[in-house]
Motif scaffolding. Structure first.
Motif, mmCIF file in Angstrom:
data_model
loop_
_atom_site.group_PDB
_atom_site.id
_atom_site.type_symbol
_atom_site.label_atom_id
_atom_site.label_comp_id
_atom_site.label_asym_id
_atom_site.label_seq_id
_atom_site.Cartn_x
_atom_site.Cartn_y
_atom_site.Cartn_z
ATOM 1 N N ALA A 2 0.961 -1.077 -0.186
ATOM 2 C CA ALA A 2 -0.064 0.163 0.089
ATOM 3 C C ALA A 2 0.881 1.332 -0.062
ATOM 4 N N THR A 3 0.396 2.301 -0.712
ATOM 5 C CA THR A 3 1.306 3.495 -0.902
ATOM 6 C C THR A 3 0.274 4.706 -0.821
ATOM 7 N N GLY A 4 0.701 5.816 -0.416
ATOM 8 C CA GLY A 4 -0.314 6.914 -0.578
ATOM 9 C C GLY A 4 0.047 7.940 0.749
ATOM 10 N N ASP A 5 -0.497 8.825 0.879
ATOM 11 C CA ASP A 5 -0.571 9.922 2.046
ATOM 12 C C ASP A 5 -1.445 9.414 3.165
ATOM 13 N N HIS A 6 -0.868 8.922 4.243
ATOM 14 C CA HIS A 6 -1.754 8.418 5.326
ATOM 15 C C HIS A 6 -2.089 9.632 6.342
ATOM 16 N N THR A 7 -1.895 10.716 6.014
ATOM 17 C CA THR A 7 -2.215 11.793 6.890
ATOM 18 C C THR A 7 -3.722 12.136 6.587
ATOM 19 N N GLU A 25 -2.976 5.915 -8.525
ATOM 20 C CA GLU A 25 -1.903 5.197 -7.865
ATOM 21 C C GLU A 25 -2.099 3.591 -7.828
ATOM 22 N N PRO A 26 -1.002 2.909 -7.379
ATOM 23 C CA PRO A 26 -1.306 1.322 -7.465
ATOM 24 C C PRO A 26 -2.469 1.121 -6.673
ATOM 25 N N VAL A 27 -2.879 -0.372 -6.958
ATOM 26 C CA VAL A 27 -3.912 -1.027 -6.106
ATOM 27 C C VAL A 27 -3.302 -0.826 -4.783
ATOM 28 N N GLY A 28 -4.272 -0.950 -3.808
ATOM 29 C CA GLY A 28 -3.738 -0.831 -2.318
ATOM 30 C C GLY A 28 -3.378 0.508 -1.711
ATOM 31 N N SER A 29 -3.495 1.552 -2.769
ATOM 32 C CA SER A 29 -3.005 2.804 -1.987
ATOM 33 C C SER A 29 -4.117 3.204 -1.124
ATOM 34 N N ILE A 30 -3.743 4.032 -0.120
ATOM 35 C CA ILE A 30 -4.906 4.677 0.873
ATOM 36 C C ILE A 30 -4.872 6.000 0.945
ATOM 37 N N ARG A 31 -6.214 6.497 1.266
ATOM 38 C CA ARG A 31 -6.250 7.982 1.756
ATOM 39 C C ARG A 31 -7.204 7.805 3.215
ATOM 40 N N SER A 32 -6.909 8.684 4.050
ATOM 41 C CA SER A 32 -7.570 8.846 5.240
ATOM 42 C C SER A 32 -8.505 10.138 5.280
ATOM 43 N N ILE A 33 -9.655 9.968 5.570
ATOM 44 C CA ILE A 33 -10.381 11.000 5.795
ATOM 45 C C ILE A 33 -11.252 11.306 7.201
ATOM 46 N N HIS A 34 -10.950 12.569 7.737
ATOM 47 C CA HIS A 34 -11.888 12.614 8.770
ATOM 48 C C HIS A 34 -12.845 13.649 8.502
ATOM 49 N N LEU A 51 -22.047 15.145 13.509
ATOM 50 C CA LEU A 51 -21.540 13.696 12.929
ATOM 51 C C LEU A 51 -20.055 13.646 12.943
ATOM 52 N N ASP A 52 -19.606 12.726 13.270
ATOM 53 C CA ASP A 52 -18.105 12.573 13.229
ATOM 54 C C ASP A 52 -17.621 11.257 12.754
ATOM 55 N N ALA A 53 -16.748 11.285 11.537
ATOM 56 C CA ALA A 53 -16.520 9.747 10.879
ATOM 57 C C ALA A 53 -15.083 9.753 10.275
ATOM 58 N N ASP A 54 -14.497 8.746 10.548
ATOM 59 C CA ASP A 54 -13.052 8.395 10.220
ATOM 60 C C ASP A 54 -12.955 7.449 9.219
ATOM 61 N N VAL A 55 -12.760 7.803 7.815
ATOM 62 C CA VAL A 55 -12.732 7.017 6.802
ATOM 63 C C VAL A 55 -11.293 6.665 5.808
ATOM 64 N N ARG A 56 -11.390 5.359 5.643
ATOM 65 C CA ARG A 56 -10.172 4.993 4.791
ATOM 66 C C ARG A 56 -10.509 4.684 3.387
#
Length: 200
Positions: A2-7, A25-34, A51-56
């Protein structure tokens, strides 16, 4: 790998996010959203507050998986005392968003999905959410559906509930009394008929 910005990226009173860079980006890359929202419409006259959500967001082949947890306060009516109270609702979700257009060429990918071999086809495609032509995905409907499913079937304000209001109980008693009054009047009619027949 997995790659990508995890902030975590912050979204305030907004549910749409552009995932064009993630789709490149390659399969498996991740973004984190608050995500935070002051008020969020769930249904007619039904709102979620705070409402408060943490999403990958996870890059998959031809789709992005939104995987996360959402929390909110929802104003509900207690079924016992009929007063409005705030119910804390928390649930997890995992929803696929299908890629509709190629990021680089702009080509429509819906025909490509239809041509996929049966072994690659996902039976849930028709029920999945879609990333639009501008490469934006809107989390609103996914959040709404999962919060509604997490609501209690029988809302109750808890152990402190005072029970049904007195006027409500009185109304119920009046209703029962009215039903018996009707039966009593039928019996009175029968008695009058018998008396009339006996006096002849």
């Amino acid at each position: 790998m997995a790659t990508g910005d995890h902030t975590a990226r912050e979204l305030v009173n907004e549910t749409r996010i552009n995932v064009a860079s993630l789709l490149q980006e390659p399969v498996g890359s991740i973004r984190s959203i608050h995500l935070g929202m002051d008020a969020f419409l769930l249904d007619d006259d039904l709102f979620a507050n705070d409402l408060d959500a943490d999403v990958r967001l996870i890059r998959l082949r031809h789709q992005v998986l939104a995987d996360g947890k959402v929390r909110a306060n929802v104003a509900l009516d207690c079924v016992r005392c009929l007063t409005t109270f705030e119910q804390r609702v928390e649930t997890t979700f995992s929803e696929p968003f299908l890629q509709s257009h190629d990021v680089r060429s702009g080509a429509d990918l819906s025909d490509h999905r239809e041509r996929r071999d049966d072994e690659d086809a996902d039976e849930s495609d028709e029920e999945s959410f879609v990333i639009d032509e501008g490469h934006e995905m809107d989390l609103a409907e996914a959040l709404r559906q999962n919060l509604v499913l997490a609501l209690p079937m029988v809302p109750s304000c808890g152990d402190v509930c005072p029970g049904p209001p007195e006027e409500h109980l009185a109304d119920k008693a009046d209703e029962r009394g009215g039903q018996f009054d009707l039966l009593s009047s039928l019996l009175d009619d029968d008695t009058d008929d018998e008396e009339s027949a006996g006096s002849r």
